[in-house]
Design a protein around this motif. Structure first.
Motif, PDB file in Angstrom:
ATOM      1  N   LYS A  83      -3.007  -8.963  -0.198  1.00 24.96           N
ATOM      2  CA  LYS A  83      -3.712  -8.361   0.940  1.00 24.96           C
ATOM      3  C   LYS A  83      -5.187  -8.758   0.933  1.00 24.96           C
ATOM      4  O   LYS A  83      -5.747  -9.121   1.961  1.00 24.96           O
ATOM      5  N   LEU A 141      -0.220 -19.303   0.337  1.00 19.39           N
ATOM      6  CA  LEU A 141      -0.651 -18.011  -0.219  1.00 19.39           C
ATOM      7  C   LEU A 141       0.338 -17.705  -1.323  1.00 19.39           C
ATOM      8  O   LEU A 141       1.550 -17.720  -1.098  1.00 19.39           O
ATOM      9  N   GLU A 143      10.638 -11.539   6.752  1.00 19.08           N
ATOM     10  CA  GLU A 143      10.354 -10.335   5.947  1.00 19.08           C
ATOM     11  C   GLU A 143       8.859 -10.162   5.671  1.00 19.08           C
ATOM     12  O   GLU A 143       8.408  -9.080   5.316  1.00 19.08           O
ATOM     13  N   LEU A 144       8.087 -11.240   5.829  1.00 24.24           N
ATOM     14  CA  LEU A 144       6.647 -11.142   5.568  1.00 24.24           C
ATOM     15  C   LEU A 144       5.817 -10.904   6.829  1.00 24.24           C
ATOM     16  O   LEU A 144       4.608 -10.747   6.758  1.00 24.24           O
ATOM     17  N   PHE A 190       3.672  -7.840   6.730  1.00 18.77           N
ATOM     18  CA  PHE A 190       2.521  -8.020   5.830  1.00 18.77           C
ATOM     19  C   PHE A 190       1.343  -8.655   6.586  1.00 18.77           C
ATOM     20  O   PHE A 190       0.211  -8.186   6.508  1.00 18.77           O
ATOM     21  N   TYR A 208       1.620 -10.328 -11.120  1.00 18.24           N
ATOM     22  CA  TYR A 208       0.453  -9.670 -10.524  1.00 18.24           C
ATOM     23  C   TYR A 208       0.736  -9.169  -9.110  1.00 18.24           C
ATOM     24  O   TYR A 208      -0.165  -8.698  -8.422  1.00 18.24           O
ATOM     25  N   ARG A 209       1.974  -9.295  -8.648  1.00 19.04           N
ATOM     26  CA  ARG A 209       2.290  -8.874  -7.278  1.00 19.04           C
ATOM     27  C   ARG A 209       2.338  -7.352  -7.157  1.00 19.04           C
ATOM     28  O   ARG A 209       2.518  -6.649  -8.144  1.00 19.04           O
ATOM     29  N   GLY A 210       2.187  -6.882  -5.927  1.00 22.67           N
ATOM     30  CA  GLY A 210       2.295  -5.446  -5.659  1.00 22.67           C
ATOM     31  C   GLY A 210       1.074  -4.643  -6.050  1.00 22.67           C
ATOM     32  O   GLY A 210       1.130  -3.425  -6.151  1.00 22.67           O
ATOM     33  N   ARG A 211      -0.056  -5.335  -6.256  1.00 25.30           N
ATOM     34  CA  ARG A 211      -1.305  -4.631  -6.617  1.00 25.30           C
ATOM     35  C   ARG A 211      -2.382  -4.811  -5.561  1.00 25.30           C
ATOM     36  O   ARG A 211      -3.558  -4.550  -5.824  1.00 25.30           O
ATOM     37  N   GLY A 212      -2.012  -5.356  -4.410  1.00 25.12           N
ATOM     38  CA  GLY A 212      -2.997  -5.523  -3.338  1.00 25.12           C
ATOM     39  C   GLY A 212      -3.758  -6.843  -3.374  1.00 25.12           C
ATOM     40  O   GLY A 212      -4.661  -7.058  -2.565  1.00 25.12           O
ATOM     41  N   VAL A 226       0.694 -15.192  -5.078  1.00 24.62           N
ATOM     42  CA  VAL A 226       0.212 -14.360  -6.184  1.00 24.62           C
ATOM     43  C   VAL A 226       1.229 -14.520  -7.308  1.00 24.62           C
ATOM     44  O   VAL A 226       2.452 -14.520  -7.047  1.00 24.62           O
ATOM     45  N   CYS A 230       5.814 -18.186   8.106  1.00 28.35           N
ATOM     46  CA  CYS A 230       6.303 -17.306   7.033  1.00 28.35           C
ATOM     47  C   CYS A 230       7.706 -16.828   7.344  1.00 28.35           C
ATOM     48  O   CYS A 230       8.166 -16.914   8.479  1.00 28.35           O
TER      49      CYS A 230
HETATM   50  C1  COA Z   1       3.516 -12.587  -0.342  1.00 31.56           C
HETATM   51  C2  COA Z   1       2.657 -12.340  -1.586  1.00 31.56           C
HETATM   52  C3  COA Z   1       1.476 -13.284  -1.594  1.00 31.56           C
HETATM   53  C4  COA Z   1       2.143 -10.899  -1.522  1.00 31.56           C
HETATM   54  O1  COA Z   1       1.243 -10.727  -2.603  1.00 31.56           O
HETATM   55  P1  COA Z   1       1.023  -9.283  -3.282  1.00 31.56           P
HETATM   56  O2  COA Z   1      -0.210  -9.365  -4.076  1.00 31.56           O
HETATM   57  O3  COA Z   1       2.260  -8.840  -3.960  1.00 31.56           O
HETATM   58  O4  COA Z   1       0.819  -8.405  -1.962  1.00 31.56           O
HETATM   59  P2  COA Z   1       0.107  -6.998  -1.898  1.00 31.56           P
HETATM   60  O5  COA Z   1       0.232  -6.287  -3.204  1.00 31.56           O
HETATM   61  O6  COA Z   1      -1.250  -7.170  -1.323  1.00 31.56           O
HETATM   62  O7  COA Z   1       1.040  -6.284  -0.820  1.00 31.56           O
HETATM   63  C5  COA Z   1       0.528  -5.763   0.341  1.00 31.56           C
HETATM   64  C6  COA Z   1       1.647  -5.123   1.106  1.00 31.56           C
HETATM   65  O8  COA Z   1       2.593  -6.095   1.590  1.00 31.56           O
HETATM   66  C7  COA Z   1       3.914  -5.784   1.162  1.00 31.56           C
HETATM   67  N1  COA Z   1       4.591  -7.003   0.725  1.00 31.56           N
HETATM   68  C8  COA Z   1       4.172  -7.832  -0.231  1.00 31.56           C
HETATM   69  N2  COA Z   1       5.052  -8.832  -0.394  1.00 31.56           N
HETATM   70  C9  COA Z   1       6.045  -8.609   0.492  1.00 31.56           C
HETATM   71  C10 COA Z   1       7.254  -9.289   0.799  1.00 31.56           C
HETATM   72  N3  COA Z   1       7.623 -10.406   0.155  1.00 31.56           N
HETATM   73  N4  COA Z   1       8.036  -8.782   1.765  1.00 31.56           N
HETATM   74  C11 COA Z   1       7.686  -7.654   2.422  1.00 31.56           C
HETATM   75  N5  COA Z   1       6.553  -6.951   2.172  1.00 31.56           N
HETATM   76  C12 COA Z   1       5.753  -7.429   1.221  1.00 31.56           C
HETATM   77  C13 COA Z   1       3.757  -4.861  -0.028  1.00 31.56           C
HETATM   78  O9  COA Z   1       4.871  -3.987  -0.110  1.00 31.56           O
HETATM   79  C14 COA Z   1       2.450  -4.135   0.248  1.00 31.56           C
HETATM   80  O10 COA Z   1       2.708  -3.022   1.024  1.00 31.56           O
HETATM   81  P3  COA Z   1       1.978  -1.611   0.694  1.00 31.56           P
HETATM   82  O11 COA Z   1       0.507  -1.844   0.954  1.00 31.56           O
HETATM   83  O12 COA Z   1       2.614  -0.653   1.645  1.00 31.56           O
HETATM   84  O13 COA Z   1       2.280  -1.323  -0.733  1.00 31.56           O
HETATM   85  C15 COA Z   1       3.498 -12.499  -2.892  1.00 31.56           C
HETATM   86  O14 COA Z   1       4.649 -11.690  -2.797  1.00 31.56           O
HETATM   87  C16 COA Z   1       3.900 -13.922  -3.187  1.00 31.56           C
HETATM   88  O15 COA Z   1       3.145 -14.687  -3.800  1.00 31.56           O
HETATM   89  N6  COA Z   1       5.115 -14.318  -2.759  1.00 31.56           N
HETATM   90  C17 COA Z   1       5.625 -15.678  -2.990  1.00 31.56           C
HETATM   91  C18 COA Z   1       4.925 -16.698  -2.135  1.00 31.56           C
HETATM   92  C19 COA Z   1       4.978 -16.355  -0.667  1.00 31.56           C
HETATM   93  O16 COA Z   1       5.970 -15.880  -0.141  1.00 31.56           O
HETATM   94  N7  COA Z   1       3.844 -16.603  -0.008  1.00 31.56           N
HETATM   95  C20 COA Z   1       3.677 -16.380   1.412  1.00 31.56           C
HETATM   96  C21 COA Z   1       3.900 -17.661   2.120  1.00 31.56           C
HETATM   97  S1  COA Z   1       3.819 -17.412   3.882  1.00 31.56           S
END
Ligand code: COA
Length: 144
Positions: free
Chosen positions: A85, A72, A108-109, A112, A78-82, A74, A105
């Motif tokens: 999710k 997974l 910290e995730l 999520f 483009y992060r932090g826009r849902g 993003v 994961c």
């Molecule tokens: C993890 C990831 C996919 C989240 O994508 P995103 O589009 O930024 O996530 P969203 O905007 O849908 O966030 C949804 C919620 O999760 C939380 N969240 C997102 N990334 C987070 C992180 N790294 N740590 C903790 N919380 C997180 C957000 O704060 C948000 O909370 P809110 O609804 O209260 O605002 C992105 O940060 C990413 O690509 N990270 C690098 C790759 C990675 O770690 N992938 C997961 C592998 S298991």
């Protein structure tokens, strides 16, 4: 505006730049496209204006009992826009007929994923860092 699609058909390598952020030895866009095409279930987030892929999630499944979600991501800008999710929600919906849906994961995730009904578990893993940019051949060929 972001569109969500469920196939890599018609996707070109030019649409796939910027992923595997922070990986020392990342897969190329060509390898990324191969990975998407070889996965059993995928969801892609596409920016409508640029046609760029800005997020993706993949699953490998036996279509009977189990699925594993290896990727997974993003794009950082483009992060932090849902989008993350949405990708998880679409994937879990697509896999909802199965018994087991697993992923690994960082701690910290966990919150999520917990929002999608997933629960914390213990796991094990192995990484062959020499292959981080992708295997040149299918694993079945590799096994002989
Ligand atoms: C993890 C990831 C996919 C989240 O994508 P995103 O589009 O930024 O996530 P969203 O905007 O849908 O966030 C949804 C919620 O999760 C939380 N969240 C997102 N990334 C987070 C992180 N790294 N740590 C903790 N919380 C997180 C957000 O704060 C948000 O909370 P809110 O609804 O209260 O605002 C992105 O940060 C990413 O690509 N990270 C690098 C790759 C990675 O770690 N992938 C997961 C592998 S298991």
């Amino acid at each position: 505006m972001i569109n969500y699609i469920f196939t890599a058909k018609g996707i070109s390598t030019e649409q796939l730049s910027g992923f595997f952020d922070g990986w020392p030895n990342p897969p190329s866009p060509e390898t990324h496209l191969r990975l998407l095409k070889n996965s059993d279930v995928i969801v892609l987030a596409i920016a409508q204006e640029t046609k760029r892929v800005v997020g993706f999630i993949t699953a490998i499944t036996d279509h009977v009992l189990s699925a594993y979600i290896p990727f997974l991501e993003v794009l950082p800008e483009y992060r932090g826009r849902g989008i993350g999710k949405e990708l998880v929600a679409f994937m879990l919906e697509r896999l909802s007929n199965l018994y087991m849906i697993d992923l690994l994961c960082d701690q910290e995730l966990q919150a999520f994923y917990a929002r999608h009904g997933m629960v914390e578990a213990r796991g094990m893993m192995k990484r062959n860092y020499d292959n981080q940019s992708g295997s040149p051949f299918p694993s079945s060929e590799h096994a002989g």
